[in-house]
Design a protein around this motif. Structure first.
Motif, PDB file in Angstrom:
ATOM      1  N   GLY A 124       0.775  -1.227   0.000  1.00 27.02           N
ATOM      2  CA  GLY A 124       0.000   0.000   0.000  1.00 27.02           C
ATOM      3  C   GLY A 124       0.808   1.278   0.000  1.00 27.02           C
ATOM      4  N   GLU A 125       2.098   1.194  -0.320  1.00 28.73           N
ATOM      5  CA  GLU A 125       2.953   2.386  -0.295  1.00 28.73           C
ATOM      6  C   GLU A 125       2.567   3.404  -1.365  1.00 28.73           C
ATOM      7  OE1 GLU A 125       7.723   3.527  -0.423  1.00 28.73           O
ATOM      8  OE2 GLU A 125       7.049   1.526  -1.006  1.00 28.73           O
ATOM      9  N   HIS A 126       1.826   2.954  -2.379  1.00 33.72           N
ATOM     10  CA  HIS A 126       1.507   3.845  -3.499  1.00 33.72           C
ATOM     11  C   HIS A 126       0.701   5.071  -3.065  1.00 33.72           C
ATOM     12  CE1 HIS A 126      -1.636   0.647  -3.307  1.00 33.72           C
ATOM     13  NE2 HIS A 126      -2.447   1.683  -3.409  1.00 33.72           N
ATOM     14  N   GLY A 127       0.078   5.004  -1.892  1.00 32.87           N
ATOM     15  CA  GLY A 127      -0.675   6.151  -1.410  1.00 32.87           C
ATOM     16  C   GLY A 127       0.181   7.389  -1.198  1.00 32.87           C
ATOM     17  N   ASN A 128       1.491   7.190  -1.050  1.00 34.91           N
ATOM     18  CA  ASN A 128       2.403   8.310  -0.847  1.00 34.91           C
ATOM     19  C   ASN A 128       2.944   8.873  -2.154  1.00 34.91           C
ATOM     20  OD1 ASN A 128       2.221   7.968   1.983  1.00 34.91           O
ATOM     21  ND2 ASN A 128       3.780   6.370   1.917  1.00 34.91           N
TER      22      ASN A 128
ATOM     23  N   ASN B 129      -4.123   8.142  -8.878  1.00 28.43           N
ATOM     24  CA  ASN B 129      -4.473   6.821  -8.372  1.00 28.43           C
ATOM     25  C   ASN B 129      -5.681   6.258  -9.100  1.00 28.43           C
ATOM     26  OD1 ASN B 129      -3.827   4.718  -6.438  1.00 28.43           O
ATOM     27  ND2 ASN B 129      -5.762   5.240  -5.432  1.00 28.43           N
ATOM     28  N   GLU B 130      -6.644   7.112  -9.401  1.00 25.54           N
ATOM     29  CA  GLU B 130      -7.815   6.668 -10.167  1.00 25.54           C
ATOM     30  C   GLU B 130      -7.399   6.189 -11.558  1.00 25.54           C
ATOM     31  OE1 GLU B 130     -10.746   9.725 -10.268  1.00 25.54           O
ATOM     32  OE2 GLU B 130     -11.169   9.637  -8.099  1.00 25.54           O
ATOM     33  N   LYS B 131      -6.476   6.928 -12.197  1.00 25.91           N
ATOM     34  CA  LYS B 131      -5.994   6.527 -13.523  1.00 25.91           C
ATOM     35  C   LYS B 131      -5.234   5.202 -13.442  1.00 25.91           C
ATOM     36  CE  LYS B 131      -5.582  11.167 -15.528  1.00 25.91           C
ATOM     37  NZ  LYS B 131      -4.616  12.179 -16.050  1.00 25.91           N
ATOM     38  N   ALA B 132      -4.431   5.055 -12.389  1.00 25.41           N
ATOM     39  CA  ALA B 132      -3.678   3.816 -12.212  1.00 25.41           C
ATOM     40  C   ALA B 132      -4.625   2.637 -11.982  1.00 25.41           C
ATOM     41  CB  ALA B 132      -2.711   3.955 -11.043  1.00 25.41           C
TER      42      ALA B 132
END
Length: 344
Positions: A313-317, A324-327
């Motif tokens: 869950g590190e992607h939140g940073n 994030n929506e596009k990813a």
């Protein structure tokens, strides 16, 4: 660029187009002659590896081999240490005395590094004969070394299954494949490419993410890499694992590995193994952190270490809400053709 016997090697090899290669080399500063694309999937790899792809594909696999295969930064090192200890009677003393890269050789490591960059490392360490020899040994070809090895071989690779030995899953050896959420993979691989001077990435993360989703990072296409393995998960000689499940339930992953590898350690032994693999201890374990590469200057200064945070869950940073929506949409689109689903 290369000479390959097409009767033995079934994949076409081409350079990435010239303008794209120039753009890539501005950011990946240790790749001096560009990147290639292999086969119909257009696997992206550094050009130097083209000389050895045929050897890898036609490599003689032994029934006693134990392979760990992953897309980079998917829990590879943790899995290697776990597997090696399970298959070596939980010999922590031997593991601490012998670096993981010696116990579990990385098949294609040397062939990822450009000749010019190898020369730079040798030159930088020429003042110390011991260091110079160590650099030459680390950067030497692994293929001949593996052929000469006696006893059980433990082998690591990030190549997709289709580029690995053609009889890998039929000769009887054990193959453990680990997958991880692509957003976390990309972030960790970004730091990895900044850390290793063998890649020398100097760009920012948004640029790296663009390359990643456009299949212009080494070992991409990411989706083809993991879906190839997912589609073979029911074959008897491969075990497909998710890194997220290992972090959430390491005891469950060890149980799966024990069943797959044929080991039988008791509850107390497994608890000790889990403590050994806990991230707080793992980050300080010199045997798995490639400390020798720090001493030789192969790691860039000022970057995060080899074993980073070991969490999900590190992607939140790194992603804004919009990014994030596009990813997530990119992930959703690529999962439409498969029943593969990442753990929550």
């Amino acid at each position: 660029m290369y000479e390959i016997n097409n009767d033995q090697y079934p994949f076409e090899i081409n350079y990435v187009d010239e303008s794209t290669n120039k753009d890539l080399m501005k950011n990946f500063t240790s790749e001096y002659t560009g990147f290639i694309q292999v086969g119909d999937k257009k696997w992206c790899l550094p050009s130097n590896i083209s000389y050895e792809l045929n050897d890898f594909y036609n490599m003689e696999v032994r029934p006693t081999d134990v392979w760990v295969v992953t897309f980079p930064r998917s829990g590879t090192t943790l899995t290697q240490e776990m597997v090696w200890l399970l298959m070596n009677d939980l010999n922590y003393e031997a593991a601490s005395k012998t670096p993981l890269e010696q116990r579990y050789p990385f098949l294609e490591f040397h062939s990822l590094i450009h000749k010019k960059q190898k020369e730079i490392f040798v030159e930088e360490n020429k003042h110390c004969e011991e260091k110079r020899k160590t650099v030459e040994n680390i950067l030497a070809g692994m293929f001949d070394h593996l052929k000469k090895m006696k006893g059980r071989r433990f082998i690591k690779s990030h190549l997709p299954l289709s580029l690995l030995p053609k009889n890998l899953l039929t000769v009887g050896c054990k193959v453990i494949y680990v997958a991880r959420n692509p957003k976390d993979v990309a972030i960790s691989f970004y730091h990895h490419n900044r850390l290793f001077r063998t890649r020398g990435y100097v760009g920012d993360f948004p640029t790296y993410w663009k390359y990643f989703t456009q299949n212009l990072v080494v070992y991409t296409p990411y989706w083809d890499h993991i879906i190839e393995a997912w589609n073979k998960r029911n074959e008897k000689n491969i075990l497909f694992l998710f890194f997220e499940n290992t972090i959430k339930d390491m005891k469950g992953t060890i149980s799966q590995l024990q069943h797959f590898l044929g080991t039988n350690f008791n509850e107390q032994q497994i608890d000790t193994l889990m403590k050994h693999l806990h991230i707080d201890k793992f980050q300080k374990n010199k045997s798995v952190n490639f400390n020798v590469l720090i001493e030789l200057g192969i790691f860039a200064k000022g970057e995060e270490g080899f074993v980073r945070q070991g969490k999900t869950g590190e992607h939140g940073n790194y992603f804004s809400e919009e990014e994030n929506e596009k990813a997530n949409k990119w992930i959703e689109d690529n999962l439409k053709c498969t029943d593969l689903r990442f753990p929550a």
